[in-house]
Design a protein around this motif. Structure first.
Motif, PDB file in Angstrom:
ATOM      1  N   GLN A  58       0.875  -1.252   0.050  1.00  0.00           N
ATOM      2  CA  GLN A  58       0.046  -0.136   0.031  1.00  0.00           C
ATOM      3  C   GLN A  58       0.796   1.354  -0.169  1.00  0.00           C
ATOM      4  N   SER A  59       0.430   2.309   0.970  1.00  0.00           N
ATOM      5  CA  SER A  59       1.229   3.531   0.665  1.00  0.00           C
ATOM      6  C   SER A  59       2.642   3.470   1.111  1.00  0.00           C
ATOM      7  N   ASN A 108      -1.941  10.331  -2.244  1.00  0.00           N
ATOM      8  CA  ASN A 108      -2.081   9.574  -3.548  1.00  0.00           C
ATOM      9  C   ASN A 108      -1.888  10.227  -4.916  1.00  0.00           C
ATOM     10  N   GLU A 152      -7.875  -2.754  -6.082  1.00  0.00           N
ATOM     11  CA  GLU A 152      -7.462  -1.246  -5.964  1.00  0.00           C
ATOM     12  C   GLU A 152      -7.891  -0.550  -7.272  1.00  0.00           C
ATOM     13  N   ASN A 159      -8.798   7.765  -6.521  1.00  0.00           N
ATOM     14  CA  ASN A 159      -7.568   7.651  -7.392  1.00  0.00           C
ATOM     15  C   ASN A 159      -7.869   8.163  -8.623  1.00  0.00           C
ATOM     16  N   TYR A 235       1.164  11.931   6.362  1.00  0.00           N
ATOM     17  CA  TYR A 235       0.141  12.766   6.151  1.00  0.00           C
ATOM     18  C   TYR A 235       0.002  13.984   7.005  1.00  0.00           C
ATOM     19  N   VAL A 253      -2.108   2.077   4.561  1.00  0.00           N
ATOM     20  CA  VAL A 253      -3.505   1.515   5.014  1.00  0.00           C
ATOM     21  C   VAL A 253      -3.565   0.057   5.358  1.00  0.00           C
TER      22      VAL A 253
HETATM   23  N1  GLN Z   1      -3.962   2.097  -2.117  1.00  0.00           N
HETATM   24  C1  GLN Z   1      -4.302   2.766  -1.157  1.00  0.00           C
HETATM   25  C2  GLN Z   1      -5.264   4.124  -1.697  1.00  0.00           C
HETATM   26  O1  GLN Z   1      -4.552   4.396  -2.908  1.00  0.00           O
HETATM   27  C3  GLN Z   1      -3.403   3.132  -0.236  1.00  0.00           C
HETATM   28  C4  GLN Z   1      -3.550   4.236   0.702  1.00  0.00           C
HETATM   29  C5  GLN Z   1      -2.708   4.112   1.880  1.00  0.00           C
HETATM   30  O2  GLN Z   1      -1.952   3.343   2.011  1.00  0.00           O
HETATM   31  N2  GLN Z   1      -2.780   5.427   2.619  1.00  0.00           N
HETATM   32  O3  GLN Z   1      -6.044   4.315  -1.284  1.00  0.00           O
END
Ligand code: GLN
Length: 304
Positions: A58-59, A108, A152, A159, A235, A253
């Protein structure tokens, strides 16, 4: 030396937070799961129980996408994405006012752009370049979870909105759907705490993987990426993070946090329940304890 299993035992009773449910694969995550790993400058890796369980990055992929984009554009990615913190959620539908650029590569919008800037010729080539680049950071061959990538891509409405907005502003050259697909695949790469700790260490140690000895990115790129992790990596919780943990990091996340303590080590903690900013609750507390125990706070020097 720190006992990561003992630290894990201290974290397990923490029950706050909720597992992210944006896609079924994340909603199904076991909230009890908690793994920690540290990778040192000498290439030694320490791990707790659960440090070998796979999860989608993920992020936590965002610093590494930024690094690959800087590498592949010869630094020109710096002109395409800002580096200022937003004070807003990771998926806020907002671009830099005046320029229409993403505010920074850790939200993002920025990661959609940096994924698109990775050079691969076509979509398949880009996806492979991202996968193999991440593998070089980790020091082992990483794979994509195809179910996560599909979810996703299909369910990432914000996104898609961000990619279309960047197209409208003229800041994203790639087709919007292709940019979302590239970013979705990058988020779906499977890692474990151990791999993520080595990835964090590679950035912390100037771009050279301490386990394999491979130079993955030049020192100036690693420095730039870790600088932006420090200011934007958590963030709208980045200020509090820097005060309480004092180590550049990136949250995600899936509940993973990657830490890059400059010149010292990389670390990762994964535990799925998240706070309101999308940061792992046990990950944050564990990072505070790790930083305190190992004296990692960047601004925590004792008076001479
Ligand atoms: N794949 C998730 C998204 O684009 C990642 C976001 C995250 O990990 N904060 O929403």
């Amino acid at each position: 030396m720190i006992d990561l299993d003992a630290l894990r035992e201290r974290l397990l009773p923490e029950r706050d937070g909720a597992v992210h449910d944006s896609i079924p694969e994340l909603a199904d995550a076991d909230p009890e799961r908690c793994g920690l790993a540290i990778a040192g400058a000498d290439g030694a890796v320490r791990r707790s129980r659960d440090a070998d369980l796979p999860f989608s990055v993920q992020s936590a992929v965002k610093p590494f996408l930024f690094a690959l984009a800087l590498l592949d554009t010869g630094g020109a990615a710096h002109d395409r994405v800002g580096i200022e913190p937003t004070g807003e959620a990771f998926d806020a539908i907002k671009l830099e006012s005046g320029t229409g650029r993403p505010p920074n590569p850790m939200v993002n919008a920025g990661a959609l752009l940096t994924a698109a800037l990775v050079d691969g010729g076509d979509a398949q080539g880009r996806a492979e370049r991202i996968r193999s680049g991440l593998s070089a950071f980790a020091g082992r061959d990483l794979v994509v979870d195809e179910d996560v990538a599909r979810s996703e891509h299909l369910l990432g409405d914000r996104n898609h909105a961000l990619a279309h907005l960047m197209r409208a502003e003229g800041t994203l050259a790639l087709e919007a759907d292709d940019a979302v697909a590239a970013y979705a695949r990058a988020c779906a790469v499977l890692v474990d705490a151990e791999a993520l700790a080595v990835m964090g260490a590679t950035l912390a140690l100037g771009g050279c993987n301490p386990v394999t000895g491979e130079r993955v990115v030049p020192t100036h790129i690693a420095r730039d990426v870790v600088s932006v992790m420090a200011s934007c990596g958590v963030y709208d919780g980045s200020g509090r993070w820097m005060r309480s943990v004092g180590v550049p990091a990136k949250s995600s996340v899936s509940g993973a946090i990657v830490l890059s303590a400059p010149g010292v080590l990389g670390a990762a903690i994964v535990s799925p329940p998240l706070d309101d900013q999308g940061t792992s609750v046990r990950g944050r507390i564990g990072s505070e304890l790790l930083s305190a125990e190992l004296g990692l706070h960047l601004f925590g020097a004792d008076q001479p």
